[in-house]
Each structure stands twice: as structure tokens, then as C-alpha cells.
Design a protein around this motif. Structure first.
Motif, PDB file in Angstrom:
ATOM      1  N   GLU A  10       6.095   9.460  -7.184  1.00 26.33           N
ATOM      2  CA  GLU A  10       4.885   9.204  -6.908  1.00 26.33           C
ATOM      3  C   GLU A  10       4.574   8.432  -5.610  1.00 26.33           C
ATOM      4  O   GLU A  10       4.062   8.612  -4.702  1.00 26.33           O
ATOM      5  CB  GLU A  10       4.109   8.536  -8.033  1.00 26.33           C
ATOM      6  N   ALA A  11       5.515   7.280  -5.580  1.00 27.66           N
ATOM      7  CA  ALA A  11       5.376   6.387  -4.681  1.00 27.66           C
ATOM      8  C   ALA A  11       5.818   6.689  -3.073  1.00 27.66           C
ATOM      9  O   ALA A  11       5.063   6.505  -2.211  1.00 27.66           O
ATOM     10  CB  ALA A  11       6.268   5.032  -4.992  1.00 27.66           C
ATOM     11  N   ILE A  12       6.929   7.679  -3.211  1.00 29.16           N
ATOM     12  CA  ILE A  12       7.175   8.084  -2.037  1.00 29.16           C
ATOM     13  C   ILE A  12       6.377   9.231  -1.669  1.00 29.16           C
ATOM     14  O   ILE A  12       6.140   9.449  -0.276  1.00 29.16           O
ATOM     15  CB  ILE A  12       9.045   8.525  -2.166  1.00 29.16           C
TER      16      ILE A  12
ATOM     17  N   TYR B 236       9.232  -1.863 -15.831  1.00 31.52           N
ATOM     18  CA  TYR B 236      10.295  -0.733 -15.303  1.00 31.52           C
ATOM     19  C   TYR B 236       9.879   0.254 -14.578  1.00 31.52           C
ATOM     20  O   TYR B 236       8.671   0.463 -14.434  1.00 31.52           O
ATOM     21  CB  TYR B 236      10.879   0.027 -16.724  1.00 31.52           C
ATOM     22  N   VAL B 237      10.596   0.755 -13.362  1.00 28.29           N
ATOM     23  CA  VAL B 237      10.281   1.896 -12.598  1.00 28.29           C
ATOM     24  C   VAL B 237      11.029   3.118 -12.960  1.00 28.29           C
ATOM     25  O   VAL B 237      12.098   3.014 -13.429  1.00 28.29           O
ATOM     26  CB  VAL B 237      10.593   1.586 -11.033  1.00 28.29           C
ATOM     27  N   SER B 238      10.398   4.150 -13.169  1.00 31.12           N
ATOM     28  CA  SER B 238      10.704   5.307 -13.812  1.00 31.12           C
ATOM     29  C   SER B 238      10.932   6.202 -12.470  1.00 31.12           C
ATOM     30  O   SER B 238      10.292   6.073 -11.479  1.00 31.12           O
ATOM     31  CB  SER B 238       9.948   6.013 -14.740  1.00 31.12           C
ATOM     32  N   LYS B 239      11.758   7.419 -12.970  1.00 29.07           N
ATOM     33  CA  LYS B 239      11.969   8.582 -11.776  1.00 29.07           C
ATOM     34  C   LYS B 239      10.737   8.759 -11.201  1.00 29.07           C
ATOM     35  O   LYS B 239      10.529   9.040 -10.041  1.00 29.07           O
ATOM     36  CB  LYS B 239      12.768   9.277 -12.276  1.00 29.07           C
TER      37      LYS B 239
ATOM     38  N   LYS C  90       0.841  -1.206   0.069  1.00 32.17           N
ATOM     39  CA  LYS C  90      -0.141  -0.076   0.077  1.00 32.17           C
ATOM     40  C   LYS C  90       0.941   1.146   0.087  1.00 32.17           C
ATOM     41  O   LYS C  90       0.360   2.318  -0.426  1.00 32.17           O
ATOM     42  CB  LYS C  90      -0.889  -0.002   1.338  1.00 32.17           C
ATOM     43  N   SER C  91       2.195   1.171   0.613  1.00 31.52           N
ATOM     44  CA  SER C  91       3.055   2.242   0.438  1.00 31.52           C
ATOM     45  C   SER C  91       4.303   1.981   0.502  1.00 31.52           C
ATOM     46  O   SER C  91       4.670   0.850   0.806  1.00 31.52           O
ATOM     47  CB  SER C  91       2.560   3.068   1.731  1.00 31.52           C
ATOM     48  N   PHE C  92       5.154   3.088   0.369  1.00 36.17           N
ATOM     49  CA  PHE C  92       6.906   2.543   0.238  1.00 36.17           C
ATOM     50  C   PHE C  92       7.228   2.351   1.667  1.00 36.17           C
ATOM     51  O   PHE C  92       8.070   1.557   1.910  1.00 36.17           O
ATOM     52  CB  PHE C  92       7.407   3.919  -0.312  1.00 36.17           C
ATOM     53  N   ASN C  93       6.769   2.730   2.491  1.00 39.33           N
ATOM     54  CA  ASN C  93       6.736   2.465   3.928  1.00 39.33           C
ATOM     55  C   ASN C  93       6.571   1.226   4.283  1.00 39.33           C
ATOM     56  O   ASN C  93       7.216   0.530   5.098  1.00 39.33           O
ATOM     57  CB  ASN C  93       5.743   3.421   5.048  1.00 39.33           C
TER      58      ASN C  93
ATOM     59  N   SER D 298      10.699  17.222   1.969  1.00 40.84           N
ATOM     60  CA  SER D 298      11.836  16.451   1.904  1.00 40.84           C
ATOM     61  C   SER D 298      11.528  15.164   1.028  1.00 40.84           C
ATOM     62  O   SER D 298      12.534  14.358   0.493  1.00 40.84           O
ATOM     63  CB  SER D 298      12.557  15.777   2.873  1.00 40.84           C
ATOM     64  N   SER D 299      10.385  14.735   0.734  1.00 45.08           N
ATOM     65  CA  SER D 299      10.032  13.494  -0.064  1.00 45.08           C
ATOM     66  C   SER D 299      10.497  13.174  -1.457  1.00 45.08           C
ATOM     67  O   SER D 299      10.970  12.289  -1.767  1.00 45.08           O
ATOM     68  CB  SER D 299       8.572  13.355   0.072  1.00 45.08           C
ATOM     69  N   GLY D 300      10.542  14.523  -2.379  1.00 44.07           N
ATOM     70  CA  GLY D 300      11.010  14.632  -3.574  1.00 44.07           C
ATOM     71  C   GLY D 300      12.556  14.146  -3.245  1.00 44.07           C
ATOM     72  O   GLY D 300      13.129  13.505  -4.293  1.00 44.07           O
ATOM     73  N   ARG D 301      13.421  14.725  -2.503  1.00 47.34           N
ATOM     74  CA  ARG D 301      14.776  14.399  -2.415  1.00 47.34           C
ATOM     75  C   ARG D 301      15.011  13.000  -2.066  1.00 47.34           C
ATOM     76  O   ARG D 301      15.949  12.268  -2.612  1.00 47.34           O
ATOM     77  CB  ARG D 301      15.437  15.400  -1.490  1.00 47.34           C
ATOM     78  N   ILE D 302      14.122  12.547  -0.982  1.00 44.79           N
ATOM     79  CA  ILE D 302      14.329  11.031  -0.781  1.00 44.79           C
ATOM     80  C   ILE D 302      14.382   9.985  -2.204  1.00 44.79           C
ATOM     81  O   ILE D 302      14.958   8.999  -2.255  1.00 44.79           O
ATOM     82  CB  ILE D 302      13.400  10.766   0.519  1.00 44.79           C
ATOM     83  N   ALA D 303      13.156  10.422  -2.660  1.00 43.06           N
ATOM     84  CA  ALA D 303      12.772   9.818  -3.901  1.00 43.06           C
ATOM     85  C   ALA D 303      14.080   9.658  -4.976  1.00 43.06           C
ATOM     86  O   ALA D 303      14.125   8.871  -5.311  1.00 43.06           O
ATOM     87  CB  ALA D 303      11.504  10.067  -4.540  1.00 43.06           C
ATOM     88  N   MET D 304      14.403  10.930  -5.122  1.00 46.21           N
ATOM     89  CA  MET D 304      15.540  11.023  -6.299  1.00 46.21           C
ATOM     90  C   MET D 304      16.643  10.006  -5.646  1.00 46.21           C
ATOM     91  O   MET D 304      17.590   9.483  -6.359  1.00 46.21           O
ATOM     92  CB  MET D 304      15.957  12.366  -6.394  1.00 46.21           C
TER      93      MET D 304
END
Length: 231
Positions: A172-174, A164-167, A40-43, A183-189
């Protein structure tokens, strides 16, 4: 040459599978992703890290059985023997492809973390009755749930189900997990960069698995042994 894929372009051009085996892996993943994911989530993936770590460490015995000369790595001959022993039906070409796919340092021997990736790929590619037979021979009944978790985690991230998983899918998942946190965008990157080995903007299951063994910490305890086995 290689450049960054523009927003309007299809990233597919940048990620032609390297081998027939990788093409099969992407197809198998498309099938799995189209069935949906129980994540259900990345967590929820992160929360499973300790359990996955423990399950991986239980593979050490299997690894040691395959590593006949006990040099801390499985070479191609040892891998062929172990597949033969477990009656895993891969062609010579597939075995060579698998070995090259997992021997990421190209040092002609699979270390333990690379072996984990190999087992996960075998699980994905042999997703049928034959697999059950193989797992009972390997003495690893609990691993099925672990591999299933990894496949599920990837399927969760692969929103458009193309294998495939794209950036943007990673972001989106994070973001779903940490809504409103700046900070979520940075974590995802950062997570994405750790996964995207060939820097083509797309991550396949193999790249995801290599990053995963590192996140879970499988690599950590290997570095200490590094010095000994080197000629």
C-alpha cells in the motif's frame, strides 16, 4: 509449524515478540504510530537516505570509543561499560536482550551497522527526558533528527498502528508513491523480503532498522575490513 499466514488469519500469531525487550519495542512503536507520521510517501523516506547515511557515519567516533580493544566489534562487557558511562538505565536482563537483539550474526560482537540499530532502539525505548541527557553525553545532538526520521518512516508504513509492518501495508505504501506503475508491486515485495528476516510475514522495528542500514549502504564499507579482524 511456521507456515505462511493465510489471508483470513491474524498474522499476530506468527510474530510473538522474542523477548520482553521486543514486546516493549512493539508497544513503544504502537504508541508512536498512533500519533501519526509526518511522512507523506515512501519516496520521501528514500530521499532522506543520503542525509541519514551521513548522520550514521558520524556515529563512527562513538562506536570507536565503545570498542575499547579496537577489534571492530563491541562485545557485551564493552556495551555494559558504555551504558554505565552514559548513565543509560537498563537492567542486566534488558542489556542482555538488547545485545542479543542487535548481534544479528551471533558472533558475540556488534559491528558498526548493528551498533546503529542498538542506538535507534535505545532512542525508541528511552523516549523521555532521560534520552536528552544521554544524547548530550554521547555527543550526538544531530542524531535525534535521524532517529526521529526512522521512527516516523516506520509509523508511516504501519497503517493499522499495531507496531508491525505487514506485506500488504508495504504494498500500500509503495503503491501510493508510484501510482499506476506496474512494477510497484514487485518493488514492494522485494523491499518487504529484505526486511522480513524471520520470514513470518511481519516486520518489527528492529528488522526494519537492519534492512535500512543496508539500503542506506552502511554495510557496504564494512565488508572490505572483514578479513582483518577475524581470528
Amino acid at each position: 509449524m511456521g507456515g505462511v499466514v493465510g489471508k483470513g488469519e491474524s498474522p499476530k500469531k506468527a510474530s510473538i515478540p522474542e523477548t520482553k525487550l521486543e514486546a516493549k519495542m512493539v508497544e513503544a512503536m504502537q504508541r508512536r504510530a498512533s500519533q501519526g507520521s509526518s511522512m507523506k510517501s515512501f519516496n520521501s523516506i528514500i530521499l532522506k537516505f543520503p542525509k541519514i547515511d551521513e548522520s550514521f557515519r558520524n556515529c563512527k567516533d562513538i562506536f570507536e570509543q565503545f570498542d575499547e580493544d579496537s577489534n571492530g566489534a563491541i562485545d557485551q562487557e564493552e556495551m555494559k561499560k558504555c551504558f554505565h558511562k552514559m548513565e543509560i538505565s537498563f537492567t542486566e536482563e534488558e542489556i542482555n536482550d538488547l545485545f542479543q537483539a542487535c548481534d544479528i550474526n551471533e558472533d558475540m560482537g556488534m559491528k558498526f551497522s548493528e551498533f546503529i540499530v542498538l542506538l535507534s532502539l535505545v532512542y525508541l525505548l528511552k523516549d523521555d527526558q532521560n534520552t536528552l541527557h544521554v544524547k548530550s553525553r554521547m555527543g550526538m545532538p544531530n542524531l535525534e533528527a535521524t532517529f526521529e526520521t526512522l521512527v516516523n518512516a516506520f509509523a508511516f508504513l504501519d497503517k493499522n498502528k499495531d507496531g508491525y509492518v505487514s506485506k500488504s501495508e508495504m504494498v500500500e505504501a509503495i503503491n501510493e508513491t508510484t501510482s499506476g506503475e506496474r512494477s510497484s508491486g514487485r518493488i514492494a515485495m522485494k523491499r518487504f523480503e529484505e526486511m522480513d528476516w524471520d520470514k513470518n510475514g511481519m516486520v518489527n522495528f528492529k528488522e526494519f532498522l537492519f534492512a535500512f542500514t543496508r539500503w542506506v549502504g552502511i554495510d557496504d564499507n564494512e565488508d572490505e575490513e572483514e578479513g582483518e579482524g577475524k581470528a
